[in-house]
Design a protein around this motif. Sequence first.
Motif, PDB file in Angstrom:
ATOM      1  N   ASP A   1       0.827  -1.207   0.000  1.00 43.56           N
ATOM      2  CA  ASP A   1       0.000   0.000   0.000  1.00 43.56           C
ATOM      3  C   ASP A   1       0.861   1.258   0.000  1.00 43.56           C
ATOM      4  O   ASP A   1       0.547   2.238  -0.678  1.00 43.56           O
ATOM      5  N   TRP A   2       1.967   1.224   0.752  1.00 43.61           N
ATOM      6  CA  TRP A   2       2.863   2.377   0.796  1.00 43.61           C
ATOM      7  C   TRP A   2       3.478   2.626  -0.578  1.00 43.61           C
ATOM      8  O   TRP A   2       3.523   3.778  -1.048  1.00 43.61           O
ATOM      9  N   PHE A   3       3.966   1.582  -1.236  1.00 45.19           N
ATOM     10  CA  PHE A   3       4.544   1.742  -2.574  1.00 45.19           C
ATOM     11  C   PHE A   3       3.535   2.394  -3.517  1.00 45.19           C
ATOM     12  O   PHE A   3       3.892   3.266  -4.304  1.00 45.19           O
ATOM     13  N   ARG A   4       2.273   1.973  -3.452  1.00 44.62           N
ATOM     14  CA  ARG A   4       1.243   2.549  -4.338  1.00 44.62           C
ATOM     15  C   ARG A   4       0.996   4.013  -3.986  1.00 44.62           C
ATOM     16  O   ARG A   4       0.954   4.866  -4.865  1.00 44.62           O
ATOM     17  N   LYS A   5       0.799   4.289  -2.692  1.00 45.75           N
ATOM     18  CA  LYS A   5       0.480   5.648  -2.239  1.00 45.75           C
ATOM     19  C   LYS A   5       1.598   6.622  -2.591  1.00 45.75           C
ATOM     20  O   LYS A   5       1.341   7.747  -3.009  1.00 45.75           O
ATOM     21  N   GLU A   6       2.841   6.190  -2.430  1.00 46.62           N
ATOM     22  CA  GLU A   6       3.989   7.061  -2.696  1.00 46.62           C
ATOM     23  C   GLU A   6       4.435   7.023  -4.157  1.00 46.62           C
ATOM     24  O   GLU A   6       5.380   7.717  -4.529  1.00 46.62           O
ATOM     25  N   ALA A   7       3.764   6.227  -4.973  1.00 42.08           N
ATOM     26  CA  ALA A   7       4.093   6.085  -6.402  1.00 42.08           C
ATOM     27  C   ALA A   7       5.555   5.691  -6.609  1.00 42.08           C
ATOM     28  O   ALA A   7       6.222   6.177  -7.523  1.00 42.08           O
ATOM     29  N   VAL A   8       6.053   4.802  -5.751  1.00 42.25           N
ATOM     30  CA  VAL A   8       7.394   4.262  -5.911  1.00 42.25           C
ATOM     31  C   VAL A   8       7.247   2.989  -6.735  1.00 42.25           C
ATOM     32  O   VAL A   8       6.640   2.021  -6.293  1.00 42.25           O
TER      33      VAL A   8
END
Length: 176
Positions: free
Chosen positions: A40-47
């Motif tokens: 979820d963090w990767f998606r939210k931060e667009a990494v």
Amino acid sequence: MKKQLCLLRHAKSSWDDPDLADADRPLAKRGRKACALLRDWFRKEAVRPDLVLVSSAVRARETLHGLEPWPAPPQVEILLALYHAAPAKILDIVRAAPETAGAILVIGHNPGLQDFVLRLSSLRDDPCVRSMAASFPTGALAQFAWDGPWAELEFGRAAPIRFITPRELKPREHAR
């Protein structure tokens, strides 16, 4: 062009079967939950890594699978050489990455991974570097920026962007 290098310690592994070889240990339930938080963090931060370099250990590969699916699937290389690799070996592996990879994710193990990120940083007194030095738990992610070609990456030359742990990503419960 600024490049990104993310270094992820595999998520929490299971010790339920003491007869399993170290390389064969799977993720624990807590590790799978951490992967969901990280995904979820990767998606939210667009990494979005272009290339994922992952240790051949089961827990490292399961960590990668826990981060999927990616918006654009990255190239994945499973490398025995990353299994408990020393910092110099990790550096050699990243230096060999193709220049077409603007963002690389390395999934590996301690103590080598923590030692690598501490040696990589250009800012010794940065708060996130101090956090990395204090503790690099399972599921921890260090993100760096690099301005040159991968083949020229050197210790002490990459700029730390952030350091996160699964504990920091957990949804906070509201007090009543």
